[in-house]
Motif scaffolding. Structure first.
Motif, PDB file in Angstrom:
ATOM      1  N   SER A  96       5.376   3.782  64.650  1.00 42.66           N
ATOM      2  CA  SER A  96       5.074   5.135  64.196  1.00 42.66           C
ATOM      3  C   SER A  96       6.101   5.587  63.191  1.00 42.66           C
ATOM      4  O   SER A  96       5.853   6.474  62.381  1.00 42.66           O
ATOM      5  CB  SER A  96       5.061   6.092  65.394  1.00 42.66           C
ATOM      6  N   GLU A  97       7.299   4.963  63.207  1.00 47.45           N
ATOM      7  CA  GLU A  97       8.335   5.341  62.252  1.00 47.45           C
ATOM      8  C   GLU A  97       7.871   5.140  60.830  1.00 47.45           C
ATOM      9  O   GLU A  97       8.249   5.854  59.922  1.00 47.45           O
ATOM     10  CB  GLU A  97       9.618   4.518  62.494  1.00 47.45           C
ATOM     11  N   GLY A  98       7.022   4.103  60.602  1.00 51.61           N
ATOM     12  CA  GLY A  98       6.529   3.866  59.264  1.00 51.61           C
ATOM     13  C   GLY A  98       5.770   5.067  58.733  1.00 51.61           C
ATOM     14  O   GLY A  98       5.864   5.422  57.568  1.00 51.61           O
ATOM     15  N   ALA A  99       5.008   5.734  59.596  1.00 49.75           N
ATOM     16  CA  ALA A  99       4.277   6.914  59.177  1.00 49.75           C
ATOM     17  C   ALA A  99       5.234   8.031  58.810  1.00 49.75           C
ATOM     18  O   ALA A  99       5.001   8.797  57.881  1.00 49.75           O
ATOM     19  CB  ALA A  99       3.337   7.360  60.301  1.00 49.75           C
ATOM     20  N   ASP A 100       6.338   8.146  59.522  1.00 48.90           N
ATOM     21  CA  ASP A 100       7.318   9.174  59.199  1.00 48.90           C
ATOM     22  C   ASP A 100       7.959   8.934  57.843  1.00 48.90           C
ATOM     23  O   ASP A 100       8.411   9.861  57.186  1.00 48.90           O
ATOM     24  CB  ASP A 100       8.426   9.203  60.270  1.00 48.90           C
TER      25      ASP A 100
ATOM     26  N   VAL B 164       9.428  -1.380  53.403  1.00 48.07           N
ATOM     27  CA  VAL B 164      10.680  -0.688  53.687  1.00 48.07           C
ATOM     28  C   VAL B 164      11.345  -1.316  54.900  1.00 48.07           C
ATOM     29  O   VAL B 164      10.688  -1.947  55.732  1.00 48.07           O
ATOM     30  CB  VAL B 164      10.445   0.824  53.954  1.00 48.07           C
ATOM     31  N   HIS B 165      12.655  -1.161  54.981  1.00 51.86           N
ATOM     32  CA  HIS B 165      13.358  -1.545  56.199  1.00 51.86           C
ATOM     33  C   HIS B 165      14.216  -0.375  56.659  1.00 51.86           C
ATOM     34  O   HIS B 165      14.553   0.520  55.880  1.00 51.86           O
ATOM     35  CB  HIS B 165      14.199  -2.820  56.013  1.00 51.86           C
ATOM     36  N   ALA B 166      14.543  -0.377  57.927  1.00 48.94           N
ATOM     37  CA  ALA B 166      15.305   0.723  58.502  1.00 48.94           C
ATOM     38  C   ALA B 166      16.711   0.778  57.902  1.00 48.94           C
ATOM     39  O   ALA B 166      17.317  -0.253  57.608  1.00 48.94           O
ATOM     40  CB  ALA B 166      15.389   0.562  60.023  1.00 48.94           C
ATOM     41  N   ASP B 167      17.202   1.990  57.712  1.00 50.69           N
ATOM     42  CA  ASP B 167      18.584   2.186  57.265  1.00 50.69           C
ATOM     43  C   ASP B 167      19.461   2.109  58.507  1.00 50.69           C
ATOM     44  O   ASP B 167      19.994   3.104  58.995  1.00 50.69           O
ATOM     45  CB  ASP B 167      18.711   3.552  56.577  1.00 50.69           C
ATOM     46  N   ASP B 168      19.596   0.895  59.001  1.00 50.40           N
ATOM     47  CA  ASP B 168      20.204   0.614  60.302  1.00 50.40           C
ATOM     48  C   ASP B 168      21.520  -0.125  60.080  1.00 50.40           C
ATOM     49  O   ASP B 168      21.552  -1.128  59.360  1.00 50.40           O
ATOM     50  CB  ASP B 168      19.237  -0.248  61.124  1.00 50.40           C
TER      51      ASP B 168
ATOM     52  N   GLU C 103      13.182   9.419  54.862  1.00 50.63           N
ATOM     53  CA  GLU C 103      14.469   9.487  55.546  1.00 50.63           C
ATOM     54  C   GLU C 103      14.595   8.395  56.600  1.00 50.63           C
ATOM     55  O   GLU C 103      13.691   8.171  57.406  1.00 50.63           O
ATOM     56  CB  GLU C 103      14.643  10.863  56.193  1.00 50.63           C
ATOM     57  N   GLY C 104      15.723   7.731  56.591  1.00 53.31           N
ATOM     58  CA  GLY C 104      15.982   6.689  57.585  1.00 53.31           C
ATOM     59  C   GLY C 104      15.451   5.331  57.196  1.00 53.31           C
ATOM     60  O   GLY C 104      15.562   4.387  57.983  1.00 53.31           O
ATOM     61  N   TRP C 105      14.891   5.216  55.985  1.00 49.60           N
ATOM     62  CA  TRP C 105      14.312   3.949  55.539  1.00 49.60           C
ATOM     63  C   TRP C 105      14.829   3.601  54.156  1.00 49.60           C
ATOM     64  O   TRP C 105      15.214   4.478  53.377  1.00 49.60           O
ATOM     65  CB  TRP C 105      12.787   4.036  55.509  1.00 49.60           C
TER      66      TRP C 105
END
Length: 300
Positions: A125-129, A173-177, A154-156
């Motif tokens: 669901s993060e992808g939708a965000d 995209v990948h997570a800004d992790d 944000e966050g990606w």
């Protein structure tokens, strides 16, 4: 005779104990992992009353690579583990070189992943965000996604646009992790030519691991990865400190350099030193060179 005690998850036992189990344990082949271009066998290792699942990749099961004529995949996998351990980040599961049922090969601790299916795919669901609608997911436990639009959100971090068929494109995209960012630095050091989404494993304890490091340590720039989101950005203070320590450990005569010299060629070892020095000097994440495909295929 009581059954061997299965080792707890990584982090409970020491790295040395896990290495000893993999190096000295009796290997029993359970089955073959399908979908790999080389022989990959799922095994159990039993030693001293403990056992653990592991992956065994015999050298005899490797396909020769025209652009990696020196050494073999197994030794480069072990070398990648040693460099990972030298960073202190522990991004590669414990890996050893040893004799096995089919001769010399690398043996690596099996990591249970949080992926929702056998392929490693994980709907997010993060992808939708990130930018409206998720149009698909390359998997890797929510660390990667395909989204509509031109902004990562944000966050990606954006990587590239991908053709998803029927004339449509989506933004990969990948997570800004911070865990991924550390792995991006490690990949730059070892010159990883194959950082795919399926090579990222999120363990239930929250740790991130990278696997499949046979295509590494080339003397030429071969960096191919899905983790380009930080390209050109300054390295973190943590990364710069790690690189400083790594440079010392790669000095001639240092234990790490001595062990790597047994696994890769002198030219490859010199190239590792040069890459670390370059990263320290520039202070930024590398960018695609334009002389080599920047993203591996298939990406997952």
């Amino acid at each position: 005779m009581p059954a061997p005690e299965r080792l707890p998850a990584p982090g409970v036992n020491t790295t040395g104990e896990r290495e000893e189990l993999l190096a000295k344990g009796e290997l029993t082949v359970v089955g073959r992992i399908s979908g790999a271009s080389n022989a990959v066998l799922l095994c159990t290792a039993a030693y001293g009353g403990a056992s653990a699942d592991c992956v065994y990749k015999p050298v005899k099961g490797e396909r020769p690579l025209w652009d990696f004529p020196d050494g073999n995949l197994a030794r480069r996998e072990v070398a990648a583990y040693l460099v990972s351990e030298a960073t202190g980040w522990g991004l590669v599961p414990p890996t050893v070189l040893r004799d096995g049922p089919y001769g010399e090969g690398m043996v690596q601790q099996w990591i249970e992943s949080e992926a929702s299916d056998a392929s490693g795919a994980s709907g997010t669901s993060e992808g939708a965000d990130a930018s409206g609608d998720a149009v698909g997911s390359p998997g890797s436990d929510g660390l990667l996604a395909l989204v509509e639009g031109v902004e990562a959100g944000e966050g990606w971090k954006p990587v590239a646009f991908a053709d998803i068929g029927e004339g449509r494109t989506a933004l990969l995209v990948h997570a800004d992790d911070p865990r991924l960012r550390r792995l991006a630095v490690l990949d730059a050091v070892i010159n990883n030519g194959d950082r795919k989404g399926g090579h990222l494993l999120s363990a239930p304890d929250g740790r991130l691991y990278g696997i499949d490091h046979g295509v590494t340590f080339h003397v030429e720039d071969k960096l191919r990865t899905l983790l380009w989101g930080w390209a050109g950005e300054p390295l973190t203070d943590e990364a710069r400190e790690v690189l400083t320590g790594l440079e010392r450990q790669l000095a001639a005569g240092a234990p790490l350099a001595t062990r790597l010299a047994e696994l890769i060629t002198p030219a490859e070892l010199a190239a590792v030193r040069a890459r670390v020095a370059h990263l320290r000097r520039t202070g930024v994440h590398p960018e695609p060179s334009g002389q080599w495909p920047a993203i591996p295929w298939p990406p997952v």
